[in-house]
Design a protein around this motif. Structure first.
Motif, PDB file in Angstrom:
ATOM      1  N   ALA A  20     106.109 -36.076  47.627  1.00  0.00           N
ATOM      2  CA  ALA A  20     106.401 -34.746  48.169  1.00  0.00           C
ATOM      3  C   ALA A  20     106.341 -33.688  47.073  1.00  0.00           C
ATOM      4  O   ALA A  20     105.814 -32.590  47.276  1.00  0.00           O
ATOM      5  N   LEU A  21     106.855 -34.023  45.913  1.00  0.00           N
ATOM      6  CA  LEU A  21     106.878 -33.103  44.782  1.00  0.00           C
ATOM      7  C   LEU A  21     105.473 -32.786  44.294  1.00  0.00           C
ATOM      8  O   LEU A  21     105.192 -31.683  43.818  1.00  0.00           O
ATOM      9  N   GLY A  22     104.591 -33.775  44.409  1.00  0.00           N
ATOM     10  CA  GLY A  22     103.215 -33.587  43.958  1.00  0.00           C
ATOM     11  C   GLY A  22     102.977 -34.030  42.526  1.00  0.00           C
ATOM     12  O   GLY A  22     101.895 -33.814  41.979  1.00  0.00           O
ATOM     13  N   ARG A  23     103.970 -34.686  41.928  1.00  0.00           N
ATOM     14  CA  ARG A  23     103.852 -35.146  40.543  1.00  0.00           C
ATOM     15  C   ARG A  23     105.033 -36.039  40.218  1.00  0.00           C
ATOM     16  O   ARG A  23     106.063 -35.973  40.893  1.00  0.00           O
ATOM     17  N   PRO A  24     104.924 -36.862  39.182  1.00  0.00           N
ATOM     18  CA  PRO A  24     106.083 -37.663  38.769  1.00  0.00           C
ATOM     19  C   PRO A  24     107.138 -36.771  38.109  1.00  0.00           C
ATOM     20  O   PRO A  24     106.815 -35.737  37.514  1.00  0.00           O
ATOM     21  N   VAL A  25     108.392 -37.177  38.221  1.00  0.00           N
ATOM     22  CA  VAL A  25     109.441 -36.500  37.470  1.00  0.00           C
ATOM     23  C   VAL A  25     109.396 -36.997  36.025  1.00  0.00           C
ATOM     24  O   VAL A  25     108.930 -38.111  35.752  1.00  0.00           O
ATOM     25  N   GLN A  26     109.850 -36.171  35.109  1.00  0.00           N
ATOM     26  CA  GLN A  26     109.876 -36.578  33.710  1.00  0.00           C
ATOM     27  C   GLN A  26     111.098 -37.455  33.439  1.00  0.00           C
ATOM     28  O   GLN A  26     112.133 -37.335  34.097  1.00  0.00           O
ATOM     29  N   ASP A  27     110.955 -38.325  32.445  1.00  0.00           N
ATOM     30  CA  ASP A  27     112.007 -39.258  32.059  1.00  0.00           C
ATOM     31  C   ASP A  27     112.911 -38.578  31.038  1.00  0.00           C
ATOM     32  O   ASP A  27     112.470 -38.262  29.928  1.00  0.00           O
ATOM     33  N   GLU A  28     114.167 -38.360  31.391  1.00  0.00           N
ATOM     34  CA  GLU A  28     115.064 -37.660  30.472  1.00  0.00           C
ATOM     35  C   GLU A  28     115.216 -38.404  29.155  1.00  0.00           C
ATOM     36  O   GLU A  28     115.294 -37.790  28.080  1.00  0.00           O
ATOM     37  N   MET A  29     115.245 -39.742  29.198  1.00  0.00           N
ATOM     38  CA  MET A  29     115.420 -40.515  27.966  1.00  0.00           C
ATOM     39  C   MET A  29     114.223 -40.333  27.031  1.00  0.00           C
ATOM     40  O   MET A  29     114.387 -40.255  25.802  1.00  0.00           O
ATOM     41  N   ALA A  30     113.030 -40.249  27.597  1.00  0.00           N
ATOM     42  CA  ALA A  30     111.848 -40.027  26.765  1.00  0.00           C
ATOM     43  C   ALA A  30     111.918 -38.659  26.086  1.00  0.00           C
ATOM     44  O   ALA A  30     111.498 -38.501  24.932  1.00  0.00           O
ATOM     45  N   LEU A  31     112.460 -37.668  26.782  1.00  0.00           N
ATOM     46  CA  LEU A  31     112.593 -36.326  26.202  1.00  0.00           C
ATOM     47  C   LEU A  31     113.590 -36.324  25.049  1.00  0.00           C
ATOM     48  O   LEU A  31     113.336 -35.739  23.992  1.00  0.00           O
ATOM     49  N   TYR A  32     114.746 -36.973  25.239  1.00  0.00           N
ATOM     50  CA  TYR A  32     115.736 -37.032  24.161  1.00  0.00           C
ATOM     51  C   TYR A  32     115.206 -37.825  22.969  1.00  0.00           C
ATOM     52  O   TYR A  32     115.410 -37.454  21.808  1.00  0.00           O
ATOM     53  N   ARG A  33     114.527 -38.929  23.252  1.00  0.00           N
ATOM     54  CA  ARG A  33     113.971 -39.751  22.172  1.00  0.00           C
ATOM     55  C   ARG A  33     112.955 -38.941  21.365  1.00  0.00           C
ATOM     56  O   ARG A  33     112.969 -38.971  20.123  1.00  0.00           O
ATOM     57  N   ALA A  34     112.093 -38.213  22.067  1.00  0.00           N
ATOM     58  CA  ALA A  34     111.078 -37.414  21.379  1.00  0.00           C
ATOM     59  C   ALA A  34     111.726 -36.342  20.503  1.00  0.00           C
ATOM     60  O   ALA A  34     111.270 -36.073  19.379  1.00  0.00           O
ATOM     61  N   GLU A  35     112.810 -35.719  21.006  1.00  0.00           N
ATOM     62  CA  GLU A  35     113.484 -34.685  20.212  1.00  0.00           C
ATOM     63  C   GLU A  35     114.116 -35.293  18.964  1.00  0.00           C
ATOM     64  O   GLU A  35     114.018 -34.725  17.867  1.00  0.00           O
ATOM     65  N   GLN A  36     114.750 -36.445  19.115  1.00  0.00           N
ATOM     66  CA  GLN A  36     115.362 -37.083  17.950  1.00  0.00           C
ATOM     67  C   GLN A  36     114.301 -37.467  16.932  1.00  0.00           C
ATOM     68  O   GLN A  36     114.449 -37.196  15.732  1.00  0.00           O
ATOM     69  N   GLU A  37     113.226 -38.110  17.389  1.00  0.00           N
ATOM     70  CA  GLU A  37     112.185 -38.568  16.465  1.00  0.00           C
ATOM     71  C   GLU A  37     111.493 -37.400  15.780  1.00  0.00           C
ATOM     72  O   GLU A  37     111.188 -37.464  14.581  1.00  0.00           O
ATOM     73  N   ALA A  38     111.256 -36.304  16.522  1.00  0.00           N
ATOM     74  CA  ALA A  38     110.627 -35.133  15.914  1.00  0.00           C
ATOM     75  C   ALA A  38     111.515 -34.528  14.842  1.00  0.00           C
ATOM     76  O   ALA A  38     111.033 -34.077  13.787  1.00  0.00           O
ATOM     77  N   SER A  39     112.837 -34.546  15.072  1.00  0.00           N
ATOM     78  CA  SER A  39     113.759 -33.983  14.079  1.00  0.00           C
ATOM     79  C   SER A  39     113.789 -34.837  12.818  1.00  0.00           C
ATOM     80  O   SER A  39     113.902 -34.314  11.704  1.00  0.00           O
ATOM     81  N   ILE A  40     113.684 -36.147  12.988  1.00  0.00           N
ATOM     82  CA  ILE A  40     113.658 -37.041  11.821  1.00  0.00           C
ATOM     83  C   ILE A  40     112.406 -36.784  10.990  1.00  0.00           C
ATOM     84  O   ILE A  40     112.456 -36.635   9.763  1.00  0.00           O
ATOM     85  N   THR A  41     111.262 -36.697  11.678  1.00  0.00           N
ATOM     86  CA  THR A  41     109.998 -36.444  10.983  1.00  0.00           C
ATOM     87  C   THR A  41     110.036 -35.119  10.238  1.00  0.00           C
ATOM     88  O   THR A  41     109.641 -35.026   9.064  1.00  0.00           O
ATOM     89  N   ALA A  42     110.535 -34.068  10.900  1.00  0.00           N
ATOM     90  CA  ALA A  42     110.589 -32.737  10.275  1.00  0.00           C
ATOM     91  C   ALA A  42     111.563 -32.722   9.096  1.00  0.00           C
ATOM     92  O   ALA A  42     111.301 -32.078   8.064  1.00  0.00           O
TER      93      ALA A  42
END
Length: 440
Positions: free
Chosen positions: A407-429
């Motif tokens: 109905a939405l027309g797309r998958p919902v995003q995974d909140e855990m993947a978003l938090y993981r990406a933010e943590q990993e990006a902060s470590i790299t930076a």
């Protein structure tokens, strides 16, 4: 040709306009905003070091503007179009929430910014629920509800036109952005004229009060707006003295030294005058749905942390979940954002080990704010504001995530993947800022 208005700016304008409209429609919401502002000022004054941490992490700057709202749509087409409207404002669907097991016949997602910088500018969210008509047991009533929903259009022609324009052109110019905010606001506006007869309304209420709320009106009026407080226990205690009647309990985890996830409370839904169409003219009635809510947001938990939280919730014993930031971080139970300190940037770090860098004062780890919702808490808030007839038993159905996403027309995003990406990006930076290329 002038430049497009940034989606973050359109989101900020819409959030402000929605808040002003809701304050005019539900004056007690204004009382709630004043209360929260007072409580936050007291909390910041009482904890200067905490205020400094909030400022350093960017949380303080967004606090006074932070809101989440909630709407309930009736059809897949309505959901798909509202998703396109939110996309104009840089808001993506994150996570799937099935509320049917708690006796609420909807499933939901939360539209919100997903980029950390966008969240810092304005973290406006809208918890959006889709009515599950298949859960109406009375087949005749289900068919009547479907026909009623099919007859309405919750979007103005102007809103539809500007959604198409934004998608085709890649954005909106200044005048278009202002008109978009004005046109979309109409979708969220309260309408005191029901679109069904009094008799149909009562049959819908008997099936479930939320079904009546979704089906019986011209549009999915905003049913609550939620400011963010730093001390929800103080806010809950202070509400009665301000003439605000709170719900009996705070939803979510207990009070902790290190706040986690989301705690919510609300004032009781208001009884509002409505009219029903009839052969002999409109008749008077009343409807109860809209309320005011307060939230306190804590740290986002990792999958392991959420599993521990769910276990603690089931046992009503949170002693196994550490109430210490360093313990939560070392056990990978919560998500953290890392950044180099001035000392670290001017010093010479000889290791890329994060624990060693933190111990040396070269790096700090800040808990990442939980930007999402808890289905049990959402159901609890809904139920507490649906009146004494609210259904307590669960619907015997499986989660319908695939149907929702179709109905939405797309998958919902995974909140855990978003938090993981933010943590990993902060470590790299952080390691890059310190001149370290090793990963840990």
């Amino acid at each position: 040709m002038s430049a497009f208005v940034h989606p973050d700016e359109i989101r900020s304008r819409f959030s402000a306009a929605l808040s002003a409209m809701y304050r005019a429609e539900v004056p007690q919401y204004g009382d709630l905003l004043t209360l929260v502002a007072d409580i936050n000022a007291q909390a910041l004054k009482a904890d200067a070091s905490g205020a400094d941490r909030l400022a350093a992490s960017g949380e303080l700057a967004r606090l006074s503007e932070e809101r989440h709202g909630a709407i309930r749509v009736g059809t897949g087409d309505e959901l798909a179009t509202i998703a396109r409207a939110f996309a104009v404002m840089g808001m993506e669907p994150v996570s799937y929430y099935n509320l049917a097991p708690a006796g609420v016949p909807v499933h939901s997602t939360a539209f919100r910014p997903v980029d950390p910088a966008a969240l810092a500018r304005n973290p406006f969210r809208v918890f959006t629920s889709l009515l599950r008509l298949e859960l109406i047991e009375d087949q005749a009533l289900r068919a009547e509800a479907a026909e009623t929903l099919a007859r309405r259009d919750i979007f103005t022609p102007g809103a539809r036109e500007l959604i198409e324009t934004a998608q085709a052109a890649g954005g909106l110019h200044e005048a278009q952005a202002d008109r978009f905010v004005s046109e979309l606001l109409e979708t969220f506006r309260w309408h005191a004229q029901a679109t069904v007869s009094a008799e149909t309304y009562e049959r819908l209420v008997a099936a479930h009060r939320l079904i009546a709320d979704v089906v019986s009106f011209k549009g999915p009026h905003i049913n609550h707006l939620t400011p963010r407080t730093l001390d929800i226990d103080a806010a809950q205690a202070a509400m009665p003295a301000r003439g605000i009647r709170p719900k009996e309990t705070i939803e979510g985890p207990p009070a902790r030294a290190c706040p986690i996830l989301l705690r919510q409370t609300s004032f009781k839904a208001l009884q509002e005058a409505i009219t029903f169409p009839g052969a002999d003219g409109p008749t008077a009635g009343a409807h109860t749905a809209r309320f005011g809510e307060i939230e306190q947001r804590g740290c986002a938990l990792t999958p392991a942390g959420r599993a521990l939280y769910d276990e603690a919730l089931a046992k009503k014993d949170f002693s196994a979940l550490p109430d210490d930031w360093d313990a939560l971080r070392r056990a990978d139970l919560a998500w953290f954002r890392y950044r180099a300190t001035p000392e670290g940037l001017t010093g010479r770090a000889g290791t890329a080990d994060l624990d060693a860098l933190i111990a040396a004062g070269h790096v700090v780890a800040e808990p990442i704010t939980y930007e999402d919702f808890l289905p049990v808490s959402a159901a609890g808030i809904f139920q507490s504001n649906l009146g004494s007839e609210a259904r307590e038993t669960a619907y015997a159905v499986d989660p319908a995530k695939a149907d929702f996403e179709q109905a939405l027309g797309r998958p919902v995003q995974d909140e855990m993947a978003l938090y993981r990406a933010e943590q990993e990006a902060s470590i790299t930076a952080t390691l890059k800022a310190l001149g370290l290329t090793e990963t840990v």
